[in-house]
Design an enzyme around this catalytic site. Structure first.
Site, mmCIF file in Angstrom:
data_model
loop_
_atom_site.group_PDB
_atom_site.id
_atom_site.type_symbol
_atom_site.label_atom_id
_atom_site.label_comp_id
_atom_site.label_asym_id
_atom_site.label_seq_id
_atom_site.Cartn_x
_atom_site.Cartn_y
_atom_site.Cartn_z
ATOM 1 N N ASN A 1 -12.321 -1.198 -1.198
ATOM 2 C CA ASN A 1 -11.677 -1.753 -0.003
ATOM 3 C C ASN A 1 -12.382 -1.243 1.245
ATOM 4 O O ASN A 1 -12.630 -0.035 1.370
ATOM 5 C CB ASN A 1 -10.204 -1.312 0.053
ATOM 6 N N GLU A 2 -12.712 -2.132 2.127
ATOM 7 C CA GLU A 2 -13.336 -1.754 3.400
ATOM 8 C C GLU A 2 -14.392 -0.672 3.179
ATOM 9 O O GLU A 2 -14.365 0.396 3.806
ATOM 10 C CB GLU A 2 -12.277 -1.334 4.439
ATOM 11 N N TYR B 1 -7.285 -8.536 11.510
ATOM 12 C CA TYR B 1 -5.993 -8.265 12.152
ATOM 13 C C TYR B 1 -6.013 -8.817 13.570
ATOM 14 O O TYR B 1 -7.024 -8.711 14.279
ATOM 15 C CB TYR B 1 -5.728 -6.754 12.207
ATOM 16 N N GLU C 1 0.847 -1.202 0.000
ATOM 17 C CA GLU C 1 0.000 0.000 0.000
ATOM 18 C C GLU C 1 0.880 1.248 0.000
ATOM 19 O O GLU C 1 2.011 1.234 0.502
ATOM 20 C CB GLU C 1 -0.905 -0.009 1.254
ATOM 21 N N GLU D 1 -6.301 -9.032 3.806
ATOM 22 C CA GLU D 1 -5.500 -8.341 4.840
ATOM 23 C C GLU D 1 -5.528 -9.181 6.093
ATOM 24 O O GLU D 1 -6.620 -9.479 6.618
ATOM 25 C CB GLU D 1 -6.046 -6.931 5.131
ATOM 26 N N GLN E 1 1.816 -6.003 5.893
ATOM 27 C CA GLN E 1 2.064 -5.699 4.499
ATOM 28 C C GLN E 1 3.473 -6.131 4.124
ATOM 29 O O GLN E 1 4.209 -6.583 4.991
ATOM 30 C CB GLN E 1 1.869 -4.211 4.241
HETATM 31 O O1 AHR Z 1 -3.210 -2.271 6.337
HETATM 32 C C1 AHR Z 1 -3.533 -1.045 6.894
HETATM 33 C C2 AHR Z 1 -5.001 -0.689 6.713
HETATM 34 O O2 AHR Z 1 -5.794 -1.571 7.428
HETATM 35 C C3 AHR Z 1 -5.541 -0.784 5.315
HETATM 36 O O3 AHR Z 1 -5.262 0.352 4.571
HETATM 37 C C4 AHR Z 1 -7.005 -0.928 5.535
HETATM 38 O O4 AHR Z 1 -7.647 -1.632 4.501
HETATM 39 C C5 AHR Z 1 -7.090 -1.629 6.886
HETATM 40 O O5 AHR Z 1 -7.993 -1.022 7.716
#
Ligand code: AHR
Length: 522
Positions: free
Chosen positions: A200-201, A269, A53, A325, A374
């Site tokens: 995205n999101e 996450y 990113e 992600e 990432q």
């Molecule tokens: O990876 C960091 C961020 O986390 C990304 O930009 C987003 O898609 C997520 O919330």
């Protein structure tokens, strides 16, 4: 416990999958039964994908120095990073975001670099983005890596026309304003683009939409994402994060929506104590180690939940789950820009990678793509850079060790193991998966989540016999062992000899807090 393994073997015996049921007279506490002669679904190599990113020092400094950089480079891409990434066989790379994607206007990033528009990266640190890394540079990077492009389109602040024209610019071979523009910018032939995400999101940074609103918007955008020539887009609809199953239900239940995408993305996450207490990436106690492993293992429940919904509406499994992600999210390193999400990486992250990759392997029937967040210098990176220096993280080594599963076929396993307990909570102490590759080699990947005790696991390997076994282990004496710029190879894989293979049973003794990959050759 012993009874259930008998049941498992009896089922396989009745199904004709195994000829004889090999089971020891007294079942060991830790047992991993591997059925070696019945290959399951292909483990898509794209489960081992990555994510780059425009965030912090991922693109600029991490991947891209520019052609004028004093750091050796190929078309502006750092050679050291490029060569290291080739070794882990990156199968696909997602770009340009993340949240950045829904602010990105691709035309800002084409044409002569000195004439490109400078913008403010509002999501990540408010820094100026000069767009010197754009479409041509990203596609060059994928070519140099030999990987598939995964491009994330802008739904949140973009238009249908903008997205449609990006696909045309990238993949059309016909004469048109977009293809003429591409040629003016130095690229005659269309590129191949495999994955294309529709936002995205979009429930958050990508436009704060509701599931129903997004579903309609996705249908609209997707209608204009054409397949040009022989290019076939795998369109990825934006799914939810974590346990938000309602969003998946909304996307899946509507047939007209289902027809418009091939993959459905989810994000998850791992957090130690929630978003407000992420904790240090390097200074942590056993409590945080345990919490991290526990959070990592939740990925299995999350996948199962989304998979159950997908199975209901798509029993033929024509749609893939795209976990684009995932990874550990800790506090940024002290003294660094909070908007840059730069974190160090320790043995704990290596265990995290092993746990996730084993889970993805186990769900190979539905999970078709996954992308660690990432690639370089951001969150759970495989590479860190400082000036012209580069460090390979413990996570990098796990991706290298697990390469053997790329496009191999999943083997059926049954794992029974002791718990790893901390306080009044417990989790399984072992994570595992196994596959057979096109040459008939069996690979078993294991992780011992317990940071205190070694663990011995007995693995009856049923249905085949093997002549040669080799192994690699990744471990260290400290939970927070890491590779720093001062000590770049403190954590690295070593040959593993802690196994014994006798009468069809492989016995493996793993050190505490370790990742082990074994290869069995006939
Ligand atoms: O990876 C960091 C961020 O986390 C990304 O930009 C987003 O898609 C997520 O919330």
């Amino acid at each position: 416990m012993r009874k259930s393994i008998f049941v498992f073997l009896a089922i396989l015996f009745q199904a004709g999958i195994i000829a004889t049921a090999q089971i020891e007279s007294s079942t060991p506490v830790n047992q991993l039964v591997i059925i070696a002669n019945h290959a399951g679904p292909v483990i898509s190599k794209d489960i081992y994908g990555h994510f780059s990113e425009h965030l912090g020092r991922c693109i600029y400094e991490g991947l891209w120095g520019g052609t004028g950089s004093s750091i050796p480079n190929t078309y502006g891409i750092r050679n050291d990073v490029l060569f290291a990434l080739r070794d882990i066989k990156v199968p696909n790379l997602r770009w340009p975001g993340g949240c950045f994607a829904d602010t990105y206007h691709w035309r800002d990033g084409i044409g002569p670099q000195e004439k490109r528009a400078s913008i403010v990266n509002t999501h990540w640190g408010g820094v100026t983005e000069d767009n010197s890394f754009g479409t041509h540079e990203f596609m060059k990077l994928t070519e140099l890596l030999g990987c598939d492009a995964y491009i994330n389109g802008n739904v949140g602040s973009g238009t249908v026309r903008e997205m449609a024209e990006w696909v045309e610019y990238l993949t059309s071979g016909s004469d048109s304003p977009m293809t003429r523009l591409r040629k003016e910018n130095g690229r005659d032939e269309p590129w191949k683009v495999k994955y294309f995400a529709i936002g995205n999101e979009n429930w958050g940074c990508g436009g704060n939409m509701t599931d129903e609103f997004y579903t309609n918007v996705m249908r609209q955008f997707s209608t204009y994402l054409n397949n040009y020539g022989e290019n076939r887009l795998y369109r990825v609809a934006c799914g939810p994060s974590d346990f938000n199953f309602a969003w998946t239900e909304t996307l899946m239940k509507d047939g007209a929506s289902r027809n418009r995408f091939q993959g459905l993305s989810i994000h998850y996450y791992s957090l130690v104590d929630g978003w407000n207490n992420k904790g240090s990436a390097t200074g942590f106690s056993e409590r945080e180690w345990f919490q991290t492993m526990r959070a990592n293992l939740q990925m299995d429940q999350i996948i199962k939940g989304h998979k159950a919904i997908m199975d209901r509406y798509d029993p033929q499994k024509t749609k893939g789950l795209v976990v684009d992600e995932w990874g550990n999210w800790f506090d940024v390193e002290p003294g660094t820009n909070p908007g840059f999400l730069y974190q160090q990486n320790t043995l704990r992250d290596a265990l995290t990678a092993a746990i996730h990759l084993n889970i993805f392997n186990q769900h190979a029937d539905r999970v078709k793509v996954a992308n660690l967040a990432q690639l370089v210098n951001v969150l759970q990176s495989v590479i860190l850079t400082r000036g012209d220096e580069m460090v390979l993280t413990p996570t990098y080594h796990v991706f290298r060790m697990f390469r053997v599963h790329h496009d191999a076929r999943l083997l059926n396993i049954d794992l029974r193991c002791e718990d790893y307990a901390f306080g009044d909570r417990k989790i399984p102490s072992i994570s595992a998966s196994a596959s057979v590759d096109k040459d008939g080699k069996v690979h078993i990947s294991l992780a011992n989540l317990n940071p205190n005790d070694q663990i011995t696991v007995s693995c009856p390997v049923i249905g085949d016999t093997f002549k040669r076994i080799t192994g690699e282990v990744l471990t260290a004496s400290e939970m927070n062992a890491m590779n720093s710029f001062e000590k770049p190879v403190a954590v690295k894989p070593a040959d593993f000899k802690g196994y014994n293979y006798k009468d069809g049973v492989l016995t493996v003794t793993m050190p505490s807090k370790s990742v082990v990959v074994l290869e069995m050759t006939k």
